[in-house]
Write an enzyme that holds these catalytic residues in place. Structure first.
Site, PDB file in Angstrom:
ATOM      1  N   HIS A  83       0.807  -1.213   0.000  1.00 25.58           N
ATOM      2  CA  HIS A  83       0.000   0.000   0.000  1.00 25.58           C
ATOM      3  C   HIS A  83       0.844   1.268   0.000  1.00 25.58           C
ATOM      4  O   HIS A  83       0.409   2.298  -0.491  1.00 25.58           O
ATOM      5  CB  HIS A  83      -1.043  -0.052   1.109  1.00 25.58           C
ATOM      6  CG  HIS A  83      -2.151  -0.982   0.723  1.00 25.58           C
ATOM      7  ND1 HIS A  83      -2.131  -2.318   1.052  1.00 25.58           N
ATOM      8  CD2 HIS A  83      -3.242  -0.792  -0.057  1.00 25.58           C
ATOM      9  CE1 HIS A  83      -3.188  -2.891   0.508  1.00 25.58           C
ATOM     10  NE2 HIS A  83      -3.883  -2.002  -0.170  1.00 25.58           N
TER      11      HIS A  83
ATOM     12  N   ARG B 267     -16.069   0.303  -2.820  1.00 24.78           N
ATOM     13  CA  ARG B 267     -15.768  -1.060  -2.374  1.00 24.78           C
ATOM     14  C   ARG B 267     -16.058  -1.163  -0.883  1.00 24.78           C
ATOM     15  O   ARG B 267     -15.629  -0.296  -0.120  1.00 24.78           O
ATOM     16  CB  ARG B 267     -14.307  -1.395  -2.647  1.00 24.78           C
ATOM     17  CG  ARG B 267     -13.946  -2.775  -2.137  1.00 24.78           C
ATOM     18  CD  ARG B 267     -12.568  -3.181  -2.569  1.00 24.78           C
ATOM     19  NE  ARG B 267     -11.528  -2.521  -1.788  1.00 24.78           N
ATOM     20  CZ  ARG B 267     -10.232  -2.722  -1.980  1.00 24.78           C
ATOM     21  NH1 ARG B 267      -9.830  -3.547  -2.935  1.00 24.78           N
ATOM     22  NH2 ARG B 267      -9.345  -2.108  -1.250  1.00 24.78           N
TER      23      ARG B 267
ATOM     24  N   GLU C  70     -10.264 -11.487  -7.418  1.00 29.39           N
ATOM     25  CA  GLU C  70      -8.893 -11.419  -6.889  1.00 29.39           C
ATOM     26  C   GLU C  70      -8.507 -12.667  -6.112  1.00 29.39           C
ATOM     27  O   GLU C  70      -7.356 -12.858  -5.759  1.00 29.39           O
ATOM     28  CB  GLU C  70      -8.682 -10.157  -6.045  1.00 29.39           C
ATOM     29  CG  GLU C  70      -9.689  -9.953  -4.932  1.00 29.39           C
ATOM     30  CD  GLU C  70      -9.458  -8.656  -4.150  1.00 29.39           C
ATOM     31  OE1 GLU C  70      -8.378  -8.052  -4.262  1.00 29.39           O
ATOM     32  OE2 GLU C  70     -10.375  -8.262  -3.405  1.00 29.39           O
TER      33      GLU C  70
ATOM     34  N   ASP D  64      -3.925  -8.686  -5.584  1.00 27.85           N
ATOM     35  CA  ASP D  64      -4.144  -9.910  -4.818  1.00 27.85           C
ATOM     36  C   ASP D  64      -4.180 -11.140  -5.726  1.00 27.85           C
ATOM     37  O   ASP D  64      -3.686 -12.198  -5.342  1.00 27.85           O
ATOM     38  CB  ASP D  64      -5.440  -9.803  -4.002  1.00 27.85           C
ATOM     39  CG  ASP D  64      -5.206  -9.012  -2.730  1.00 27.85           C
ATOM     40  OD1 ASP D  64      -4.199  -9.285  -2.058  1.00 27.85           O
ATOM     41  OD2 ASP D  64      -6.002  -8.113  -2.431  1.00 27.85           O
TER      42      ASP D  64
ATOM     43  N   CYS E  21      -8.640  -3.092 -11.729  1.00 24.69           N
ATOM     44  CA  CYS E  21      -8.366  -1.986 -10.802  1.00 24.69           C
ATOM     45  C   CYS E  21      -7.109  -2.231  -9.982  1.00 24.69           C
ATOM     46  O   CYS E  21      -6.784  -1.449  -9.103  1.00 24.69           O
ATOM     47  CB  CYS E  21      -9.558  -1.710  -9.903  1.00 24.69           C
ATOM     48  SG  CYS E  21      -9.956  -3.080  -8.817  1.00 24.69           S
TER      49      CYS E  21
HETATM   50  C1  PEP Z   1      -6.111  -5.629  -5.758  1.00 26.17           C
HETATM   51  O1  PEP Z   1      -5.993  -6.549  -4.945  1.00 26.17           O
HETATM   52  O2  PEP Z   1      -5.645  -5.658  -6.903  1.00 26.17           O
HETATM   53  C2  PEP Z   1      -6.833  -4.393  -5.378  1.00 26.17           C
HETATM   54  C3  PEP Z   1      -7.122  -3.476  -6.269  1.00 26.17           C
HETATM   55  O3  PEP Z   1      -7.152  -4.228  -4.072  1.00 26.17           O
HETATM   56  P1  PEP Z   1      -6.137  -3.877  -2.874  1.00 26.17           P
HETATM   57  O4  PEP Z   1      -4.835  -3.487  -3.502  1.00 26.17           O
HETATM   58  O5  PEP Z   1      -6.758  -2.760  -2.120  1.00 26.17           O
HETATM   59  O6  PEP Z   1      -6.066  -5.151  -2.115  1.00 26.17           O
HETATM   60 MG    MG Z   2      -7.210  -6.661  -3.169  1.00 28.33          MG
END
Ligand code: PEP
Ligand code: MG
Length: 760
Positions: free
Chosen positions: A368, A511, A609, A633, A680
């Site tokens: 993140h 989400r 995912e 993920d 995404c």
């Molecule tokens: C992903 O897993 O690609 C996603 C967009 O969600 P996050 O990165 O918030 O887990």
């Molecule tokens: Mg994710």
């Protein structure tokens, strides 16, 4: 009792770990091996990537003046053979081997027995450790194991010392050079600035040195003594509170801590270090780690255990020290935030106009932190294992977020090259800015809307300005993460309403809460062995309907009168979870209607995912309005590679053929069922991936605001048929590197190369 090999190994590694620089680290290595094996010569060679040579870096037994002078080509000599084979070479008489080569300045003639073992890091041979003896004999199994094990444990420590300094003068005094540290790309772009080290309060090793003058030193001493007093008081209070519940033995631990702090030893040692010119946290780190290492090197297992107590005590005082503001002010000019494990929240510690880049020893592009850096438009390099954090404060850095490289104290030539590339980058940015409000469509008129990923209200304006057509992923966990308790329904309505209003009538995909994994809520702690395989996303929400219902009600209410919200569920693994979530959504909607709110029921979609869903997609598509692929993920779970683990950061590859096969399958299934699919995950914002996804037939893409113009340029440069043909070729590649090669070539051929590398 003689020391066992294991004990010796441990104490050598400890000593090397503490070495302040490369020269000392290597001296310790050769001296200790020399003593332990009774060898006649011990030497360490390093692989110099720039000159493609093995350089003698340290020796005991060979002439001292050959250090830095003896340089071997890989095809040359037995040392080169160890490098090539990446395995030990153990010979009774070196001169009998066909690869033996007499190198006069190496002073090798008198030796017969030869044992060379590779020093390997991440599958690459970075050096060779060689032991020689006058006698004609084979080193026995135990000796070979010893040298091999030592070399395997030394790689990290030695390379860290090398990165901290000394490598330039030690390795090749006559050839100034800049060593680059390898990491993985986190967010694209280049940056030049001074390192500003982010301290992890739970990791003493992350505390940097910071020079202070005499006046500041006195203030630092006062601050330090106060922090010690605070901890002493805390310990006394804790010991008293637990008196009835603790055994005498356990209470003794508190007494020992108090003793260590009241005994002037640790405190005075630190005060001396502060007076010598280091700030309080740096001086404390030095003192504590010296004691920790001394205890760890002890043979008595009971005393060894005490190392953990000293470390614990060290951390407590550090935390108390960090709570108080010191007199150390933020340096001027552009800064690059550097740390063992930089927290997303630490980005905010540096004013936005000074922060130009981020480097973290841990994490990967899907962490993140990297996602946030990307969103802020600053380059990031992640997973730099050799990062000598404690020695970087204030040093000049050049970082390349495309390649994942960090240059410490870059030479003038490197600086000039960076400055030229930065100028070109700025030119590229102005070309991209011109794309601003043009539609995201292919030259043959096919529209591929671009949306943004966000979670911060502060991000709304840049998102709107980026020319995005809506929000493709609103991460609701972000407003939850920056609070000290669960936000109420009213507070949530307020937040969601602001986002929906800002974008109306454009769609906003909200989400539902995706906490757990690497995003635990501070006020909802979850203890798990494997958080990524644990209680996260929709699983947590279905187990806590009281939290989920509040969130759903808030989304529905915020959407009243606007109607541009869509709801998306994270981490769904099968149709059962979708059904359960839908039931709760209907319940929330029904309740609101009964309360008199006339609100529409938004479209419901799922993130793809979790790999199991890829195989159950046919069963789920009829019941959802849209799909969005979370490649972060999905890649992590398909490849079984933790998205935050630096040891496997290089294996985390969204272009892996298995990921592409999954994408192809998802897109095909959704197309047959007539459902739109977006991507995404971070992949969507990568210009190479955007070209591939365009060719595979995605309906839309959602990314950080900063990536929108770059991806739009790609969409506007290739017709669907062209993209399809390129994607077909990419799918045939054997591995991720092959896929990238096909896509890079296609972008370069269209004059878009500047999107995926430094420069125009
Ligand atoms: C992903 O897993 O690609 C996603 C967009 O969600 P996050 O990165 O918030 O887990
Ligand atoms: Mg994710």
């Amino acid at each position: 009792m003689p020391k066992t090999f294991f004990d010796t190994l441990r104490s050598i590694v400890q000593e090397v770990n503490q070495a302040p620089d490369l020269r000392t680290a290597l001296e310790i290595t050769v001296t200790r091996v020399h003593e332990r094996l009774g060898a006649d010569a011990v030497s360490v060679y390093f692989w110099d990537e720039d000159h493609r040579e093995l350089v003698l870096m340290a020796t005991r037994g060979l002439p001292a003046e050959s250090v830095g002078r003896v340089r071997l080509r890989p095809g040359q000599s037995l040392v080169g053979l160890v490098l090539e084979r990446a395995e030990p070479v153990n010979l009774e008489n070196a001169a009998d081997h066909p690869r033996y080569q007499h190198i006069p300045e190496a002073g090798e003639e008198p030796f017969h027995a030869f044992l060379g073992v590779p020093i390997i890091q991440h599958g690459r041979v970075v050096g060779v450790l060689v032991v020689r003896q006058y006698a004609t004999r084979r080193f026995d199994r135990e000796e070979e194991t010893f040298v091999l094990t030592l070399a395997s444990q030394l790689a990290g420590a030695v390379l860290q010392a090398a990165a901290g300094g000394g490598v330039n003068d030690q390795r090749a005094p006559d050839r100034p050079r800049t060593r680059s540290l390898r990491g993985v790309p986190g967010a694209p772009g280049l940056a030049l600035g001074r390192a500003f080290v982010a301290i992890t309060p739970t990791a003493l090793e992350s505390v940097p040195d910071h020079p202070v003058d005499a006046a500041v030193a006195e203030a630092e001493i006062g601050r330090f003594r106060h922090a010690v007093t605070v901890v002493v008081e805390e310990m006394r209070a804790l010991s008293q509170r637990l008196q009835a519940r603790l055994s005498e033995r356990d209470r003794a631990l508190f007494d020992a801590y108090l003793l260590m702090l009241s005994d002037e030893g640790l405190v005075e040692e630190t005060v001396r270090r502060i007076r010598a010119g280091n700030w309080a946290p740096g001086a404390w780190r030095e003192t504590i780690l010296a004691h920790v290492h001394a205890f760890e090197a002890m043979e008595d297992p009971y005393l060894r255990e005490r190392a953990a107590d000293i470390r614990d005590l060290g951390q407590r005082v550090l935390a108390s020290l960090l709570e108080e503001e010191g007199e150390i002010s933020l340096p001027e000019g552009p800064l690059i935030l550097v740390g063992e494990e930089v927290m997303a929240s630490q980005l905010a510690e540096i004013p936005a106009d000074q922060l130009v880049g981020v480097v973290s020893a841990r994490g990967s592009a899907a962490s993140h932190l990297a996602i946030l850096a990307h969103a802020l438009g600053i380059p990031a390099v992640m997973g730099v294992e050799e990062l000598p954090v404690a020695r970087l404060e204030g040093r000049r850095l050049a970082i390349d977020g495309y390649q994942g490289r960090v240059y410490v104290d870059p030479a003038d030539a490197v600086l000039e090259e960076f400055e030229r590339l930065l100028r070109e980058e700025r030119e590229l940015e102005s070309t991209l800015a011109e794309l601003g409000q043009l539609p995201s469509e292919t030259p043959d008129g096919h529209s591929v809307p671009l949306y943004v990923n966000t979670g911060l209200l502060a991000d709304i304006t840049p998102s709107l300005r980026s020319g995005a057509e809506g929000i493709g992923l609103y991460r609701t966990e972000i407003p939850f993460l920056i609070r000290s308790g669960f936000p109420t329904e009213e507070e949530q309505v307020d937040i969601y309403r602001q986002v929906l209003e800002a974008f109306a009538p454009r769609p906003v995909v909200i989400r539902t809460l995706d906490v757990g994994g690497d995003k635990p809520l501070p006020y909802f702690p979850i203890e798990e062995e494997n958080p990524f395989l644990g209680w996260r996303g929709i699983r947590l929400m279905l187990d806590h309907p009281e939290l989920f219902l509040v969130q759903l009600r808030a989304i529905l209410r915020a959407n009243g009168g606007l109607g541009n919200a869509k709801i998306m569920l994270p981490m769904v693994k099968d149709p059962g979870e979708l059904r359960a979530a839908r039931r709760l959504l209907h319940q929330a909607w029904q309740e609101l209607r009964e309360e008199g709110h006339r609100v529409p029921l938004p479209e419901l979609g799922v993130m793809v995912e979790v790999p199991s869903l890829v195989y159950l997609l046919e069963r789920i598509v009829p019941d959802v309005a849209f799909l969005s692929i979370g490649t972060n993920d999905l890649t992590q779970y398909l490849l079984a590679v933790d998205r935050n683990n630096r040891h496997v950061a290089e294996l985390f590859d969204g272009f892996h053929p298995a990921v592409l096969a999954a994408l192809e399958r998802i897109l095909e299934t959704a197309r047959s069922a007539g459902r739109p699919v977006s991507v995404c995950g971070e992949l969507a914002g990568d210009p190479m991936a955007a070209l591939l996804l365009l060719g595979l037939g995605v309906s839309s893409l959602s990314m950080n605001a900063g990536s929108v113009p770059r991806v739009k340029w790609v969409v506007r440069s290739f017709t669907r048929d062209e993209a399809r043909a390129i994607a077909r070729r990419a799918l045939q590649a054997e591995d991720g590197a092959g896929v990238r090669a096909v896509l890079t070539e296609a972008l370069e051929a269209r004059g878009l190369g500047g999107l995926v590398r430094a420069g125009k």
